[in-house]
Design an enzyme around this catalytic site. Structure first.
Site, PDB file in Angstrom:
ATOM      1  N   HIS A  44       0.879  -1.364  -0.025  1.00 42.51           N
ATOM      2  CA  HIS A  44       0.080  -0.199   0.063  1.00 42.51           C
ATOM      3  C   HIS A  44       0.907   1.121   0.003  1.00 42.51           C
ATOM      4  O   HIS A  44       0.502   2.080  -0.747  1.00 42.51           O
ATOM      5  CB  HIS A  44      -0.830   0.208   1.272  1.00 42.51           C
ATOM      6  CG  HIS A  44      -1.826  -0.934   1.383  1.00 42.51           C
ATOM      7  ND1 HIS A  44      -1.738  -2.041   2.399  1.00 42.51           N
ATOM      8  CD2 HIS A  44      -3.017  -1.172   0.603  1.00 42.51           C
ATOM      9  CE1 HIS A  44      -2.855  -2.686   2.088  1.00 42.51           C
ATOM     10  NE2 HIS A  44      -3.784  -2.368   1.273  1.00 42.51           N
TER      11      HIS A  44
ATOM     12  N   ARG B 287      -4.123 -10.205   3.906  1.00 42.43           N
ATOM     13  CA  ARG B 287      -4.371 -11.460   4.408  1.00 42.43           C
ATOM     14  C   ARG B 287      -3.355 -12.301   4.781  1.00 42.43           C
ATOM     15  O   ARG B 287      -3.493 -13.447   5.099  1.00 42.43           O
ATOM     16  CB  ARG B 287      -5.516 -12.281   3.051  1.00 42.43           C
ATOM     17  CG  ARG B 287      -6.710 -11.424   3.233  1.00 42.43           C
ATOM     18  CD  ARG B 287      -7.933 -11.942   2.290  1.00 42.43           C
ATOM     19  NE  ARG B 287      -8.897 -11.410   2.528  1.00 42.43           N
ATOM     20  CZ  ARG B 287      -9.929 -10.661   1.787  1.00 42.43           C
ATOM     21  NH1 ARG B 287      -9.094 -10.226   0.641  1.00 42.43           N
ATOM     22  NH2 ARG B 287     -10.995 -10.071   2.199  1.00 42.43           N
TER      23      ARG B 287
END
Ligand code: PAF
Length: 274
Positions: free
Chosen positions: A33, A184
């Site tokens: 990110h 995840r």
């Protein structure tokens, strides 16, 4: 970095700017990110990141409730990466009434691959991304290529709706052993984490075979599926597709191989362009 939660505070904060470069996220941020934020920073006159865990894109048996929410840590990382403005709305702010209008992406793009295994996922993504692009007044929006199909679907939506936004894709950030960074990954046990790079390795084998001139795409996909299942994965798909539109591959075209597979209870996706 300024943090705003309401639409009015967001609009007020944006008044001074003409070209917001936006990174939409669901939080639980990692280096992947932050690469998006760093890429976005010089592409606008204000770098705006959004954090919103979008219920609409989660299926009934998916991890909406347990999706990791790590707001304080996210803020510290965003600040260090150069984010100027963080928009972190509540559900009541972004969905003040039931979302009756939804964006339905075309089946050939959105009901295949991820869409086949996560019905409604891309409608949920498109709907929230359209809303986020509207309220952030994005002129540039940056997305990761790890979610390759998502990036493709969003590009098509933006084109067909004539949205005044440039969509920029950023290469996948990987750990040194090849595992694609993902929120995840935090669900993996220690043993699963050490096994997880096998997904990338399986894709590399397919890509190498194609680069070496292999054209029996079905056989290459089947071989990768067999390898993964022999290693204990439950694979949803390994698929060679055209980069341009995820259509059926043909020799000589720019291709991408995409995969989704479950290791224990954790479902991971990855892809490689070639
Ligand atoms: O990729 C994500 O994190 C999400 O799908 C997105 C684009 C922020 C929409 O909720």
């Amino acid at each position: 970095m300024r943090i705003v939660n309401s639409l009015s505070a967001l609009a007020e904060a944006l008044q001074a700017y003409r070209h917001p470069s936006v990174v939409p996220t669901m939080g639980n941020l990692h280096e992947g990110h932050l690469d998006l934020v760093r890429k976005a920073k010089p592409l606008g006159d204000v770098q705006l990141t959004t954090i919103f865990v979008n219920r609409l894109q989660f299926g009934p048996n998916e991890d909406f409730d347990s999706y990791p929410r790590t707001f304080e840590a996210d803020c510290a990382q965003l600040e260090a990466a150069g984010c100027d403005l963080l928009f972190a709305p509540t559900e009541a702010t972004l969905y003040p009434e039931p979302q009756g209008f939804k964006v339905t992406p075309p089946a050939e793009l959105a009901d295949v691959l991820e869409g086949q295994f996560r019905p409604g996922f891309f409608a949920g993504v498109c709907t929230v991304v359209l809303k986020l692009l509207a309220c952030t007044q994005a002129r540039t929006a940056v997305f990761g290529k790890k979610d390759y199909q998502q990036l493709m679907v969003i590009r098509h939506m933006v084109r067909q709706f004539n949205l005044p936004v440039d969509i920029v894709g950023v290469d996948t950030r990987r750990a040194s052993d090849g595992l694609a960074m993902s929120s995840r990954n935090g669900y993996l046990s220690e043993a699963e984490r050490s096994q997880a790079p096998q997904l990338h390795a399986a894709l590399q084998q397919v890509a190498q075979a194609v680069r070496a001139g292999g054209t029996d795409f079905e056989a290459l996909q089947a071989k990768a599926l067999n390898t993964l299942s022999a290693q204990g994965w439950q694979a949803d798909y390994v698929a060679l597709r055209r980069q341009a539109d995820l259509g059926p591959p043909q020799a000589g075209q720019a291709l991408v191989v995409l995969a989704a597979a479950r290791l224990g209870r954790t479902r991971l996706i990855d892809n490689l362009e070639m």
